[in-house]
Design a protein around this motif. Sequence first.
Motif, PDB file in Angstrom:
ATOM      1  N   LYS A 148       0.769  -1.378  -0.046  1.00 12.32           N
ATOM      2  CA  LYS A 148      -0.133   0.078  -0.071  1.00 12.32           C
ATOM      3  C   LYS A 148       0.896   1.299  -0.181  1.00 12.32           C
ATOM      4  O   LYS A 148       1.912   1.429   0.498  1.00 12.32           O
ATOM      5  CB  LYS A 148      -0.894   0.016   1.280  1.00 12.32           C
ATOM      6  CG  LYS A 148      -1.950  -1.215   1.231  1.00 12.32           C
ATOM      7  CD  LYS A 148      -2.995  -1.043   2.333  1.00 12.32           C
ATOM      8  CE  LYS A 148      -3.988  -2.041   2.272  1.00 12.32           C
ATOM      9  NZ  LYS A 148      -5.093  -2.152   3.133  1.00 12.32           N
ATOM     10  N   THR A 149       0.379   2.233  -0.511  1.00 12.98           N
ATOM     11  CA  THR A 149       1.064   3.569  -0.660  1.00 12.98           C
ATOM     12  C   THR A 149       0.909   4.108   0.830  1.00 12.98           C
ATOM     13  O   THR A 149       0.142   3.868   1.776  1.00 12.98           O
ATOM     14  CB  THR A 149       0.237   4.549  -1.526  1.00 12.98           C
ATOM     15  OG1 THR A 149      -0.949   5.029  -1.091  1.00 12.98           O
ATOM     16  CG2 THR A 149       0.095   4.175  -2.851  1.00 12.98           C
ATOM     17  N   ALA A 150       1.801   5.258   1.191  1.00 17.15           N
ATOM     18  CA  ALA A 150       1.966   5.580   2.493  1.00 17.15           C
ATOM     19  C   ALA A 150       0.392   6.607   2.831  1.00 17.15           C
ATOM     20  O   ALA A 150      -0.080   6.283   3.817  1.00 17.15           O
ATOM     21  CB  ALA A 150       3.036   7.022   2.430  1.00 17.15           C
ATOM     22  N   GLU A 151      -0.260   6.977   1.708  1.00 19.76           N
ATOM     23  CA  GLU A 151      -1.526   7.653   1.876  1.00 19.76           C
ATOM     24  C   GLU A 151      -2.601   6.634   2.197  1.00 19.76           C
ATOM     25  O   GLU A 151      -3.276   6.567   3.120  1.00 19.76           O
ATOM     26  CB  GLU A 151      -1.949   8.356   0.587  1.00 19.76           C
ATOM     27  CG  GLU A 151      -3.306   9.172   0.666  1.00 19.76           C
ATOM     28  CD  GLU A 151      -3.725  10.012  -0.501  1.00 19.76           C
ATOM     29  OE1 GLU A 151      -4.855  10.132  -0.608  1.00 19.76           O
ATOM     30  OE2 GLU A 151      -2.773  10.394  -1.075  1.00 19.76           O
ATOM     31  N   GLU A 152      -2.642   5.473   1.623  1.00 19.53           N
ATOM     32  CA  GLU A 152      -3.444   4.412   1.662  1.00 19.53           C
ATOM     33  C   GLU A 152      -3.091   3.766   3.510  1.00 19.53           C
ATOM     34  O   GLU A 152      -4.254   3.806   4.088  1.00 19.53           O
ATOM     35  CB  GLU A 152      -3.444   2.826   0.946  1.00 19.53           C
ATOM     36  CG  GLU A 152      -3.638   3.566  -0.599  1.00 19.53           C
ATOM     37  CD  GLU A 152      -3.399   2.458  -1.378  1.00 19.53           C
ATOM     38  OE1 GLU A 152      -4.262   2.003  -2.272  1.00 19.53           O
ATOM     39  OE2 GLU A 152      -2.293   1.790  -1.228  1.00 19.53           O
ATOM     40  N   ARG A 153      -2.069   3.816   3.953  1.00 21.38           N
ATOM     41  CA  ARG A 153      -1.566   3.303   5.238  1.00 21.38           C
ATOM     42  C   ARG A 153      -1.970   4.383   6.159  1.00 21.38           C
ATOM     43  O   ARG A 153      -2.499   3.956   7.166  1.00 21.38           O
ATOM     44  CB  ARG A 153      -0.032   3.148   5.306  1.00 21.38           C
ATOM     45  CG  ARG A 153       0.489   1.794   4.306  1.00 21.38           C
ATOM     46  CD  ARG A 153       1.633   1.407   4.818  1.00 21.38           C
ATOM     47  NE  ARG A 153       2.798   2.284   5.001  1.00 21.38           N
ATOM     48  CZ  ARG A 153       3.583   2.856   3.984  1.00 21.38           C
ATOM     49  NH1 ARG A 153       3.541   2.372   2.856  1.00 21.38           N
ATOM     50  NH2 ARG A 153       4.490   3.733   4.161  1.00 21.38           N
ATOM     51  N   LEU A 184       4.157  13.084   6.250  1.00 20.93           N
ATOM     52  CA  LEU A 184       3.083  12.941   6.656  1.00 20.93           C
ATOM     53  C   LEU A 184       2.230  14.431   6.976  1.00 20.93           C
ATOM     54  O   LEU A 184       1.104  14.421   6.524  1.00 20.93           O
ATOM     55  CB  LEU A 184       3.027  12.392   8.324  1.00 20.93           C
ATOM     56  CG  LEU A 184       1.780  12.330   9.026  1.00 20.93           C
ATOM     57  CD1 LEU A 184       0.615  11.368   8.336  1.00 20.93           C
ATOM     58  CD2 LEU A 184       1.960  11.709  10.439  1.00 20.93           C
ATOM     59  N   SER A 185       2.949  15.434   7.337  1.00 21.22           N
ATOM     60  CA  SER A 185       2.565  16.734   7.327  1.00 21.22           C
ATOM     61  C   SER A 185       1.935  17.186   5.841  1.00 21.22           C
ATOM     62  O   SER A 185       0.863  17.773   5.714  1.00 21.22           O
ATOM     63  CB  SER A 185       3.403  17.810   7.780  1.00 21.22           C
ATOM     64  OG  SER A 185       3.138  18.784   7.966  1.00 21.22           O
ATOM     65  N   ALA A 186       2.791  16.966   4.853  1.00 27.93           N
ATOM     66  CA  ALA A 186       2.222  16.984   3.589  1.00 27.93           C
ATOM     67  C   ALA A 186       0.938  16.318   3.167  1.00 27.93           C
ATOM     68  O   ALA A 186       0.032  16.895   2.487  1.00 27.93           O
ATOM     69  CB  ALA A 186       3.216  16.918   2.567  1.00 27.93           C
ATOM     70  N   LEU A 187       1.169  14.921   3.514  1.00 26.48           N
ATOM     71  CA  LEU A 187      -0.218  14.294   3.144  1.00 26.48           C
ATOM     72  C   LEU A 187      -1.519  14.606   3.731  1.00 26.48           C
ATOM     73  O   LEU A 187      -2.513  14.777   3.344  1.00 26.48           O
ATOM     74  CB  LEU A 187       0.178  12.697   3.791  1.00 26.48           C
ATOM     75  CG  LEU A 187      -0.668  11.574   3.522  1.00 26.48           C
ATOM     76  CD1 LEU A 187      -0.433  11.258   1.686  1.00 26.48           C
ATOM     77  CD2 LEU A 187       0.290  10.331   4.114  1.00 26.48           C
ATOM     78  N   ARG A 188      -1.183  14.933   4.961  1.00 17.39           N
ATOM     79  CA  ARG A 188      -2.493  15.638   6.094  1.00 17.39           C
ATOM     80  C   ARG A 188      -2.880  16.873   5.364  1.00 17.39           C
ATOM     81  O   ARG A 188      -4.114  17.116   5.126  1.00 17.39           O
ATOM     82  CB  ARG A 188      -1.991  15.895   7.324  1.00 17.39           C
ATOM     83  CG  ARG A 188      -1.846  14.571   8.060  1.00 17.39           C
ATOM     84  CD  ARG A 188      -1.279  14.547   9.477  1.00 17.39           C
ATOM     85  NE  ARG A 188      -2.583  14.993  10.232  1.00 17.39           N
ATOM     86  CZ  ARG A 188      -2.643  15.596  11.202  1.00 17.39           C
ATOM     87  NH1 ARG A 188      -1.377  16.561  11.920  1.00 17.39           N
ATOM     88  NH2 ARG A 188      -3.679  15.805  12.044  1.00 17.39           N
ATOM     89  N   LYS A 189      -1.906  17.632   4.816  1.00 15.09           N
ATOM     90  CA  LYS A 189      -2.448  19.035   4.094  1.00 15.09           C
ATOM     91  C   LYS A 189      -3.120  18.916   2.948  1.00 15.09           C
ATOM     92  O   LYS A 189      -4.233  19.181   2.652  1.00 15.09           O
ATOM     93  CB  LYS A 189      -1.319  19.879   3.990  1.00 15.09           C
ATOM     94  CG  LYS A 189      -1.526  21.350   3.548  1.00 15.09           C
ATOM     95  CD  LYS A 189      -0.243  22.135   3.486  1.00 15.09           C
ATOM     96  CE  LYS A 189       0.580  22.150   4.872  1.00 15.09           C
ATOM     97  NZ  LYS A 189       1.729  23.151   4.475  1.00 15.09           N
ATOM     98  N   ASN A 190      -2.652  17.736   2.009  1.00 20.40           N
ATOM     99  CA  ASN A 190      -3.352  17.421   0.923  1.00 20.40           C
ATOM    100  C   ASN A 190      -4.862  16.798   1.085  1.00 20.40           C
ATOM    101  O   ASN A 190      -5.508  16.928   0.184  1.00 20.40           O
ATOM    102  CB  ASN A 190      -2.483  16.560   0.045  1.00 20.40           C
ATOM    103  CG  ASN A 190      -1.194  17.274  -0.504  1.00 20.40           C
ATOM    104  OD1 ASN A 190      -1.190  18.240  -0.707  1.00 20.40           O
ATOM    105  ND2 ASN A 190      -0.235  16.357  -0.975  1.00 20.40           N
ATOM    106  N   LEU A 191      -4.998  16.039   2.283  1.00 18.98           N
ATOM    107  CA  LEU A 191      -6.317  15.367   2.555  1.00 18.98           C
ATOM    108  C   LEU A 191      -7.333  16.249   2.909  1.00 18.98           C
ATOM    109  O   LEU A 191      -8.406  16.016   2.930  1.00 18.98           O
ATOM    110  CB  LEU A 191      -5.870  14.215   3.579  1.00 18.98           C
ATOM    111  CG  LEU A 191      -5.308  13.233   3.022  1.00 18.98           C
ATOM    112  CD1 LEU A 191      -4.898  11.886   3.990  1.00 18.98           C
ATOM    113  CD2 LEU A 191      -5.889  12.277   1.835  1.00 18.98           C
TER     114      LEU A 191
END
Length: 192
Positions: A148-153, A184-191
């Motif tokens: 799984k991708t980091a986003e999926e995880r 993770l910070s960038a991931l959360r911002k994108n979500l």
Amino acid sequence: MQAKDKLIAHLKETITLKDEEALIVKNSFKEKRLEKKEVLLFAGEISSHMQFIADGCLRAYYMDDEAKEHIVQFGIEGWWVNDLYSYLTQTPAKQFVQALEKSTVLQIHRDTLNKLYDKVPAIERFFRLKFEKAYVAFQERTIDAMAKTAEERYLEFRIKYRGIEQRVPQYMVASYLGITPEFLSALRKNLR
């Protein structure tokens, strides 16, 4: 609710215990209170206790050769936390187990647990089922890390462990997911 009553309620979600059996179980466990950041198990020690979290939040982690922490497991009320490999093989632990907040843990020594299996056979069934679940979760996590991708995880973590994400620092969530805090910070911002 007292710590040992929480343990009995937890056990009764899986097995049936008579009142006298519940009393034997309660008397077999010892309560240990931990301060925030206190270490319950050090890498290099042999894990000789099963540990039920009555209150609080803990983590199990290992340190790599560059002294970087890698979180293997979080644990909150009603969960068990341990270096299970060390416990089962009686070899030195590779993981540390540390309280992330003030916590109360109920411990049972492996020798006491082995005697308890004879006194209260349902306890052996409980731990067999616990170990099966732990193995399934470990294999699932290993495969997810590869597939799984980091986003999926991360999205899965948020759904599965909603109660944990609010209680631990984001850099620890990143460590658990195998990504950097910045990612993770960038991931959360994108979500958002």
